[in-house]
Design a protein around this motif. Sequence first.
Motif, short mmCIF file in Angstrom:
data_model
loop_
_atom_site.label_atom_id
_atom_site.label_comp_id
_atom_site.label_asym_id
_atom_site.label_seq_id
_atom_site.Cartn_x
_atom_site.Cartn_y
_atom_site.Cartn_z
N HIS A 1 0.87 -1.18 0.00
CA HIS A 1 0.00 0.00 0.00
C HIS A 1 0.90 1.23 0.00
O HIS A 1 1.86 1.30 0.79
CB HIS A 1 -0.92 0.02 1.22
CG HIS A 1 -1.97 1.09 1.16
ND1 HIS A 1 -1.69 2.41 1.42
CD2 HIS A 1 -3.30 1.04 0.85
CE1 HIS A 1 -2.80 3.12 1.28
NE2 HIS A 1 -3.78 2.32 0.94
N PRO A 2 0.63 2.21 -0.87
CA PRO A 2 1.55 3.35 -0.99
C PRO A 2 1.76 4.13 0.29
O PRO A 2 2.88 4.61 0.55
CB PRO A 2 0.89 4.22 -2.08
CG PRO A 2 -0.51 3.74 -2.20
CD PRO A 2 -0.48 2.30 -1.84
N ALA A 3 0.73 4.27 1.12
CA ALA A 3 0.89 5.02 2.37
C ALA A 3 1.84 4.29 3.32
O ALA A 3 2.69 4.91 3.98
CB ALA A 3 -0.47 5.24 3.03
N TRP A 4 1.71 2.97 3.40
CA TRP A 4 2.63 2.20 4.23
C TRP A 4 4.03 2.19 3.64
O TRP A 4 5.03 2.29 4.39
CB TRP A 4 2.14 0.76 4.38
CG TRP A 4 1.03 0.59 5.38
CD1 TRP A 4 -0.28 0.31 5.12
CD2 TRP A 4 1.14 0.69 6.81
NE1 TRP A 4 -1.00 0.23 6.30
CE2 TRP A 4 -0.14 0.45 7.35
CE3 TRP A 4 2.20 0.94 7.69
CZ2 TRP A 4 -0.40 0.47 8.72
CZ3 TRP A 4 1.94 0.96 9.05
CH2 TRP A 4 0.66 0.73 9.55
N GLN A 5 4.12 2.09 2.34
CA GLN A 5 5.44 2.09 1.70
C GLN A 5 6.16 3.41 1.98
O GLN A 5 7.37 3.43 2.24
CB GLN A 5 5.30 1.90 0.19
CG GLN A 5 4.74 0.55 -0.24
CD GLN A 5 5.65 -0.62 0.10
OE1 GLN A 5 5.23 -1.61 0.68
NE2 GLN A 5 6.92 -0.50 -0.27
N ASP A 6 5.40 4.50 1.97
CA ASP A 6 6.01 5.81 2.23
C ASP A 6 6.44 5.95 3.68
O ASP A 6 7.51 6.49 3.97
CB ASP A 6 5.01 6.91 1.87
CG ASP A 6 5.57 8.30 2.13
OD1 ASP A 6 6.56 8.67 1.48
OD2 ASP A 6 5.03 9.01 3.01
N LEU A 7 5.62 5.44 4.59
CA LEU A 7 5.93 5.57 6.02
C LEU A 7 7.06 4.64 6.45
O LEU A 7 7.99 5.07 7.15
CB LEU A 7 4.68 5.28 6.85
CG LEU A 7 4.88 5.31 8.37
CD1 LEU A 7 5.12 6.73 8.85
CD2 LEU A 7 3.67 4.71 9.09
N THR B 1 5.16 -2.60 3.46
CA THR B 1 3.82 -2.73 4.03
C THR B 1 3.85 -3.85 5.06
O THR B 1 4.07 -5.01 4.71
CB THR B 1 2.79 -3.04 2.94
OG1 THR B 1 2.77 -1.96 1.99
CG2 THR B 1 1.39 -3.19 3.53
N ASP C 1 -10.02 5.96 2.06
CA ASP C 1 -9.05 4.87 2.09
C ASP C 1 -8.78 4.52 3.55
O ASP C 1 -8.00 5.21 4.24
CB ASP C 1 -7.76 5.29 1.40
CG ASP C 1 -6.73 4.16 1.33
OD1 ASP C 1 -6.89 3.16 2.05
OD2 ASP C 1 -5.75 4.30 0.57
N ALA D 1 -5.00 3.95 4.49
CA ALA D 1 -4.23 5.20 4.62
C ALA D 1 -4.60 5.94 5.90
O ALA D 1 -3.75 6.60 6.50
CB ALA D 1 -4.49 6.08 3.40
N VAL E 1 -2.55 4.58 8.69
CA VAL E 1 -1.17 5.06 8.56
C VAL E 1 -1.05 6.48 9.09
O VAL E 1 -0.08 6.82 9.79
CB VAL E 1 -0.71 5.00 7.09
CG1 VAL E 1 0.67 5.63 6.93
CG2 VAL E 1 -0.70 3.56 6.60
N ALA E 2 -2.03 7.32 8.78
CA ALA E 2 -1.98 8.72 9.17
C ALA E 2 -1.98 8.92 10.68
O ALA E 2 -1.57 9.98 11.17
CB ALA E 2 -3.15 9.47 8.55
#
Length: 639
Positions: free
Chosen positions: A411-417, A421, A451, A454, A457-458
């Motif tokens: 998931h892009p949000a997890w990948q960024d954080l 993931t 989402d 996400a 993640v936030a």
Amino acid sequence: MCGITGFWNPSRTNERELRFTLDRMLDVLDHRGPDDRGSRFYLDQGVALGHTRLSIVGLDHGHQPIASSDGDYAVTVNGELYGYKRERTQLACQKLDCSGKSDSAITLPMYLRDGLSFVEKLRGEFAIVLYDNVKQRLVLIRDRFGVKPLYYAVNDNGIVYGSEVKSILKHPDVPAKLCPKAALHQMMQVMVPGTTAFEGVLALKPDHLLIASLRDGRIEVETQRWWDFSFPTSHDPNPDPAEYVQGVQDRLIDAVATRLEADVPVGCYLSGGIDSCSILGLATTLQQSPVKAFTIAFDNAEYDESHIAKLMAKRTGAEQELLLLTEKELYGPAFERATWHAERTFYNTLAVAKWHMSRRVRACNYKAVITGEGSDELFGGYPFFKRDWLGRDDEGGLFAGAILAEDDLKHPAWQDLCGFTPSWIQPWMMTLDRVRPLLSAEMRDLLNEYDPVAAVVAAIDPDQVRGRHRLDISQYTWSKTMLEGQILTWGGDRMDMANSMEARPAFLDHHVAEYAVTIPPEVRIRDGIEKWVLREAMVNVLPRELYERKKFAFMAPPAHTDPEKRSAVQEMIDHWLTEDRVHAVGFFDRGVLDAFIDAAWKETDGTIARRNDIVMNHTLQLHMLHGQYVEGLPLPAVD
């Protein structure tokens, strides 16, 4: 252990109205504190503080709320504060009044001495509400890991709070309404930290405090984090494993010894896992008399580990209480009651099993037990932790479809954080994909841009994640979401306190936790063995069979595992998923939902069948919650 609730409505100062409202809020918390009830009002300010007490320490001296001699300060406490005798003596030496004999009595003089920083000196599991009439502020405080619950709602009229959401919903300013976003999160199992199933009701996050202040006639709130489960940015490159083994042993002995202190007998929950067996082994040597151990057994050998628990009980000379549970106990009225107490959905009937176990504990005249929760979080015990660091080593077995995903997802949000993931979120992402097609057209439109992955993640502090080891990241993110939102809620406090019983998780002692984060990953998981450092620390306490055993799936057998359980679930479906109620809740497309249920009973792939069971459990409970809290349906009796 107790229940706390109350409110601050500055514009409402009628004594009769305040008392009537608080009484209704306290009534639904009787199960948390059947031994005593107390209230305190600041009528001119519209403040009401309420408390229901389960007496465990200071049996005849623990009435709450506790007020200062001048009446300007008052406090209510839920939980246990360890080391209170030493702190009380220090207060006395400083000529500070602390005449109460309960552990809760230290909180007010500590606040008067140290201000809000007093909370950093507390050891234990607690939720505290303190009213300061001098500074015109109400302070809500929650313990480091969220062992004790605390919720609140803020609106134009003020703030309402309680140990359980149900007490808040008894206040006239807080209507009971399920939140669509929260419903989606429940269906995928992962709540956003700080949220609940109900619109307008929030959870105070673990390791946070909230300050409500009166400004220009209105209540304004701010939250502050006062602690965190913080991993270092680097670990010792050449660790001495023996040093860490000894460090864990020393701190765990102290944590268990501390939690054995009470003015009532203290027992132990005993599964067949390393965690609870370690607790029982230590408690046995620390206590003069035999320990009472409480064990759940299931009627399915694949999910039952009571044979190991029996071995441990025999080894320690514990008096074991064994509770065998079948579909008759896990579904029907008990399932409904567990849902009401949980105030959210749960994926597995282990919650119902825990409800039955706490009931048995109280029937045996015990009010407190020490438990093993938190060990996996501290020492890398779950299989998804190992997968995140060392990669896949099997297909997951009974874990597949429930807590391990059969596919690798990103998931892009997890990948960024995190840079990856985490494996713990991946099965729930797959569950989410299974749920979305079941939604009604209205819900699909409402949640189309939302989402939920996400959103989770936030809620995680990036400063506590970035630059950390992969194992640390996995443990931290799980602990900030699923530990509090699942294990300590429907798997812990809510099912225990449903029957007026206090659980004390020794592993979540902050002295243990603050040491555990310093242990290098290769000592936590060594040569592919999860919780290696704990195993070595307890090597002379555990039976050889358990010391050498891999992590076991401590879950109740899902419905697909035998015809009797399928029949019991179908009976609940027929009762709760009626056309009228599905329409009233409005979350699902009835036709698609019926087709899903029909197909689910025919599924032969075990992994998919486990996921289908999860979806059916959540679906049932969303409609139960609507019936119980929105419609106001009575709870059934349980034999």
